[in-house]
Design a protein around this motif. Sequence first.
Motif, PDB file in Angstrom:
ATOM      1  N   ALA A   1       1.093  -1.369   0.137  1.00 60.17           N
ATOM      2  CA  ALA A   1       0.090   0.610  -0.040  1.00 60.17           C
ATOM      3  C   ALA A   1       0.854   1.357  -0.188  1.00 60.17           C
ATOM      4  N   ILE A   2       0.195   2.333   0.015  1.00 62.61           N
ATOM      5  CA  ILE A   2       1.036   3.777  -0.728  1.00 62.61           C
ATOM      6  C   ILE A   2      -0.629   4.761   0.527  1.00 62.61           C
ATOM      7  N   VAL A   3       0.276   4.521   1.254  1.00 67.70           N
ATOM      8  CA  VAL A   3      -0.213   6.334   2.909  1.00 67.70           C
ATOM      9  C   VAL A   3       0.756   7.328   2.255  1.00 67.70           C
ATOM     10  N   ARG A   4      -0.831   8.148   2.432  1.00 65.90           N
ATOM     11  CA  ARG A   4       0.291   9.787   2.674  1.00 65.90           C
ATOM     12  C   ARG A   4       1.111   9.907   3.796  1.00 65.90           C
ATOM     13  N   ASP A   5       1.542  10.704   3.651  1.00 67.67           N
ATOM     14  CA  ASP A   5       2.113  10.683   5.298  1.00 67.67           C
ATOM     15  C   ASP A   5       1.377  11.746   6.504  1.00 67.67           C
ATOM     16  N   ASP A   6       0.648  11.242   6.769  1.00 63.39           N
ATOM     17  CA  ASP A   6      -0.027  11.177   8.045  1.00 63.39           C
ATOM     18  C   ASP A   6      -0.459  10.501   8.905  1.00 63.39           C
ATOM     19  N   ARG A   7      -0.028  10.462  10.304  1.00 63.68           N
ATOM     20  CA  ARG A   7       0.480   9.958  11.242  1.00 63.68           C
ATOM     21  C   ARG A   7      -0.342   8.797  12.361  1.00 63.68           C
ATOM     22  N   GLY A   8      -1.805   9.704  11.810  1.00 67.82           N
ATOM     23  CA  GLY A   8      -2.975   8.387  12.261  1.00 67.82           C
ATOM     24  C   GLY A   8      -3.072   7.245  11.034  1.00 67.82           C
ATOM     25  N   ALA A   9      -3.187   7.630  10.327  1.00 69.77           N
ATOM     26  CA  ALA A   9      -3.116   6.906   8.297  1.00 69.77           C
ATOM     27  C   ALA A   9      -2.019   5.932   8.199  1.00 69.77           C
ATOM     28  N   ILE A  10      -1.619   6.334   9.004  1.00 66.63           N
ATOM     29  CA  ILE A  10       0.231   4.773   9.025  1.00 66.63           C
ATOM     30  C   ILE A  10       0.185   4.155  10.050  1.00 66.63           C
ATOM     31  N   ALA A  11      -0.402   4.897  11.444  1.00 66.45           N
ATOM     32  CA  ALA A  11      -0.866   3.823  12.095  1.00 66.45           C
ATOM     33  C   ALA A  11      -2.302   3.214  11.996  1.00 66.45           C
ATOM     34  N   ALA A  12      -3.146   3.409  11.211  1.00 68.86           N
ATOM     35  CA  ALA A  12      -3.906   2.718  11.033  1.00 68.86           C
ATOM     36  C   ALA A  12      -3.864   1.355  10.210  1.00 68.86           C
ATOM     37  N   GLN A  13      -3.552   2.016   9.314  1.00 65.18           N
ATOM     38  CA  GLN A  13      -2.280   1.091   8.105  1.00 65.18           C
ATOM     39  C   GLN A  13      -1.616  -0.896   8.457  1.00 65.18           C
ATOM     40  N   LEU A  14      -0.276  -0.414   9.966  1.00 62.93           N
ATOM     41  CA  LEU A  14      -0.394  -1.010  10.641  1.00 62.93           C
ATOM     42  C   LEU A  14      -1.514  -1.371  11.151  1.00 62.93           C
ATOM     43  N   ARG A  15      -1.870  -0.686  12.350  1.00 61.10           N
ATOM     44  CA  ARG A  15      -2.710  -1.816  13.083  1.00 61.10           C
ATOM     45  C   ARG A  15      -3.219  -2.682  11.847  1.00 61.10           C
ATOM     46  N   ALA A  16      -3.985  -2.670  10.474  1.00 65.89           N
ATOM     47  CA  ALA A  16      -4.521  -3.023   9.783  1.00 65.89           C
ATOM     48  C   ALA A  16      -3.918  -4.524   9.458  1.00 65.89           C
ATOM     49  N   TRP A  17      -2.589  -4.377   9.717  1.00 71.23           N
ATOM     50  CA  TRP A  17      -1.624  -5.644   8.995  1.00 71.23           C
ATOM     51  C   TRP A  17      -1.161  -6.007  10.359  1.00 71.23           C
ATOM     52  N   VAL A  18      -1.346  -5.796  11.612  1.00 74.46           N
ATOM     53  CA  VAL A  18      -1.209  -6.256  12.519  1.00 74.46           C
ATOM     54  C   VAL A  18      -2.193  -7.722  12.688  1.00 74.46           C
TER      55      VAL A  18
END
Length: 168
Positions: free
Chosen positions: A38-55
Amino acid sequence: MRIAVLTVSDTRAEADDRSGDTLVQRLGDAGHVLAARAIVRDDRGAIAAQLRAWVADPEVDVVISTGGTGLTGRDVTVEAHRDVYEKEIDAFGTVFTMVSMQKIGTSAVQSRATGGVAGGTYLFALPGSTGACKDAWDEILGYQLDYRHMPCNFVEIFPRLDEHRRRK
Protein backbone atom coordinates in the motif's frame (compact mmCIF):
# COMPACT_ATOMS: atom_id res chain seq x y z
CA MET A 1 7.69 -14.97 5.95
CA ARG A 2 4.66 -13.06 4.69
CA ILE A 3 5.72 -9.44 4.32
CA ALA A 4 3.66 -6.31 3.73
CA VAL A 5 5.32 -3.25 2.17
CA LEU A 6 4.05 0.22 3.01
CA THR A 7 5.27 3.31 1.18
CA VAL A 8 4.68 6.58 3.02
CA SER A 9 4.53 9.48 0.60
CA ASP A 10 2.41 12.43 -0.48
CA THR A 11 3.80 12.23 -4.01
CA ARG A 12 4.42 8.59 -4.95
CA ALA A 13 2.11 6.25 -6.84
CA GLU A 14 2.74 2.55 -7.43
CA ALA A 15 4.07 3.35 -10.92
CA ASP A 16 6.99 5.39 -9.50
CA ASP A 17 7.50 3.75 -6.11
CA ARG A 18 11.11 2.64 -6.62
CA SER A 19 11.82 2.00 -2.95
CA GLY A 20 8.71 -0.14 -2.57
CA ASP A 21 9.65 -1.99 -5.75
CA THR A 22 13.15 -2.59 -4.39
CA LEU A 23 11.79 -4.15 -1.20
CA VAL A 24 9.25 -6.28 -3.09
CA GLN A 25 11.96 -7.59 -5.41
CA ARG A 26 14.37 -8.38 -2.61
CA LEU A 27 11.84 -10.14 -0.39
CA GLY A 28 10.67 -12.21 -3.36
CA ASP A 29 14.24 -13.08 -4.34
CA ALA A 30 14.79 -14.30 -0.76
CA GLY A 31 11.79 -16.64 -0.99
CA HIS A 32 9.37 -14.59 1.11
CA VAL A 33 5.78 -13.82 0.11
CA LEU A 34 4.44 -10.33 -0.56
CA ALA A 35 1.38 -10.36 1.71
CA ALA A 36 0.18 -6.83 0.88
CA ARG A 37 1.33 -3.51 -0.48
CA ALA A 38 0.00 0.00 0.00
CA ILE A 39 0.88 3.67 -0.31
CA VAL A 40 -0.28 6.00 2.46
CA ARG A 41 0.17 9.75 2.67
CA ASP A 42 2.39 11.35 5.32
CA ASP A 43 -0.26 11.35 8.04
CA ARG A 44 0.45 9.83 11.45
CA GLY A 45 -3.08 8.52 11.98
CA ALA A 46 -3.33 7.01 8.49
CA ILE A 47 0.06 5.32 8.83
CA ALA A 48 -0.76 3.90 12.25
CA ALA A 49 -4.16 2.70 11.01
CA GLN A 50 -2.54 0.77 8.14
CA LEU A 51 0.06 -0.71 10.48
CA ARG A 52 -2.64 -1.80 12.94
CA ALA A 53 -4.70 -3.36 10.14
CA TRP A 54 -1.73 -5.45 9.04
CA VAL A 55 -0.81 -6.36 12.63
CA ALA A 56 -4.37 -7.68 13.03
CA ASP A 57 -4.15 -9.66 9.78
CA PRO A 58 -2.99 -13.25 10.44
CA GLU A 59 -1.63 -13.37 6.88
CA VAL A 60 1.03 -10.72 7.65
CA ASP A 61 4.16 -11.62 9.64
CA VAL A 62 6.32 -8.57 8.89
CA VAL A 63 5.60 -4.99 7.83
CA ILE A 64 8.31 -2.90 6.21
CA SER A 65 7.57 0.76 5.59
CA THR A 66 9.66 3.12 3.51
CA GLY A 67 9.57 6.90 3.75
CA GLY A 68 8.86 9.51 6.39
CA THR A 69 11.74 8.72 8.75
CA GLY A 70 13.59 12.00 8.36
CA LEU A 71 13.54 15.23 10.32
CA THR A 72 11.10 17.44 8.41
CA GLY A 73 7.67 18.41 9.64
CA ARG A 74 5.94 15.89 7.36
CA ASP A 75 8.14 12.99 8.54
CA VAL A 76 5.85 11.21 11.01
CA THR A 77 6.36 7.54 10.14
CA VAL A 78 8.52 6.86 13.20
CA GLU A 79 5.93 8.38 15.51
CA ALA A 80 3.19 6.30 13.85
CA HIS A 81 5.24 3.13 14.27
CA ARG A 82 5.86 3.91 17.93
CA ASP A 83 2.12 4.47 18.41
CA VAL A 84 1.68 0.81 17.39
CA TYR A 85 4.73 -0.91 18.93
CA GLU A 86 4.40 -3.07 22.00
CA LYS A 87 8.18 -3.40 22.10
CA GLU A 88 10.80 -1.43 20.20
CA ILE A 89 13.82 -3.21 18.73
CA ASP A 90 16.26 -0.50 19.79
CA ALA A 91 19.32 -2.04 18.17
CA PHE A 92 17.69 -2.02 14.72
CA GLY A 93 18.11 1.75 14.40
CA THR A 94 21.64 1.54 15.78
CA VAL A 95 22.71 -1.18 13.36
CA PHE A 96 21.04 0.67 10.48
CA THR A 97 23.04 3.77 11.39
CA MET A 98 26.25 1.72 11.43
CA VAL A 99 25.46 0.33 7.97
CA SER A 100 24.55 3.81 6.68
CA MET A 101 27.76 5.34 8.01
CA GLN A 102 29.70 3.06 5.66
CA LYS A 103 27.68 4.36 2.69
CA ILE A 104 26.83 8.00 3.42
CA GLY A 105 29.09 9.00 6.29
CA THR A 106 27.80 11.37 8.93
CA SER A 107 24.61 12.03 6.93
CA ALA A 108 23.43 8.79 8.58
CA VAL A 109 22.50 10.83 11.66
CA GLN A 110 19.52 12.22 9.75
CA SER A 111 17.74 8.87 9.58
CA ARG A 112 15.41 7.67 12.29
CA ALA A 113 14.98 4.10 11.04
CA THR A 114 13.25 1.99 13.66
CA GLY A 115 11.94 -1.48 14.33
CA GLY A 116 9.49 -3.01 16.75
CA VAL A 117 6.96 -5.71 17.50
CA ALA A 118 3.18 -5.54 17.91
CA GLY A 119 0.62 -8.32 18.05
CA GLY A 120 3.19 -10.92 17.07
CA THR A 121 4.18 -8.95 13.95
CA TYR A 122 7.54 -7.38 13.19
CA LEU A 123 7.45 -3.75 12.00
CA PHE A 124 10.33 -1.84 10.44
CA ALA A 125 10.44 1.78 9.27
CA LEU A 126 13.09 2.54 6.65
CA PRO A 127 14.02 5.79 4.93
CA GLY A 128 12.43 6.50 1.56
CA SER A 129 15.59 6.31 -0.50
CA THR A 130 16.14 3.26 -2.65
CA GLY A 131 19.71 3.02 -1.42
CA ALA A 132 18.60 2.95 2.21
CA CYS A 133 16.06 0.21 1.44
CA LYS A 134 18.75 -1.84 -0.30
CA ASP A 135 21.14 -1.36 2.61
CA ALA A 136 18.55 -2.27 5.24
CA TRP A 137 17.53 -5.41 3.38
CA ASP A 138 20.97 -6.50 2.20
CA GLU A 139 22.79 -5.85 5.48
CA ILE A 140 20.14 -6.49 8.18
CA LEU A 141 16.68 -7.74 7.26
CA GLY A 142 17.77 -10.25 4.64
CA TYR A 143 19.79 -12.00 7.33
CA GLN A 144 17.42 -11.61 10.25
CA LEU A 145 14.45 -12.86 8.21
CA ASP A 146 16.39 -15.96 7.14
CA TYR A 147 15.98 -18.90 9.55
CA ARG A 148 19.43 -20.17 8.54
CA HIS A 149 21.25 -17.08 9.82
CA MET A 150 23.28 -17.87 12.93
CA PRO A 151 23.79 -17.43 15.77
CA CYS A 152 20.21 -16.13 15.89
CA ASN A 153 17.51 -14.50 13.77
CA PHE A 154 14.02 -13.02 13.94
CA VAL A 155 12.44 -16.11 12.38
CA GLU A 156 13.38 -18.48 15.18
CA ILE A 157 11.71 -16.32 17.84
CA PHE A 158 8.72 -15.42 15.69
CA PRO A 159 6.42 -18.09 17.22
CA ARG A 160 7.12 -16.64 20.68
CA LEU A 161 6.41 -12.96 19.96
CA ASP A 162 2.90 -13.13 21.32
CA GLU A 163 3.35 -15.83 23.98
CA HIS A 164 2.30 -13.36 26.68
CA ARG A 165 -1.19 -13.30 25.10
CA ARG A 166 -1.74 -17.04 25.06
CA ARG A 167 -3.77 -18.78 27.72
CA LYS A 168 -1.79 -20.59 30.33
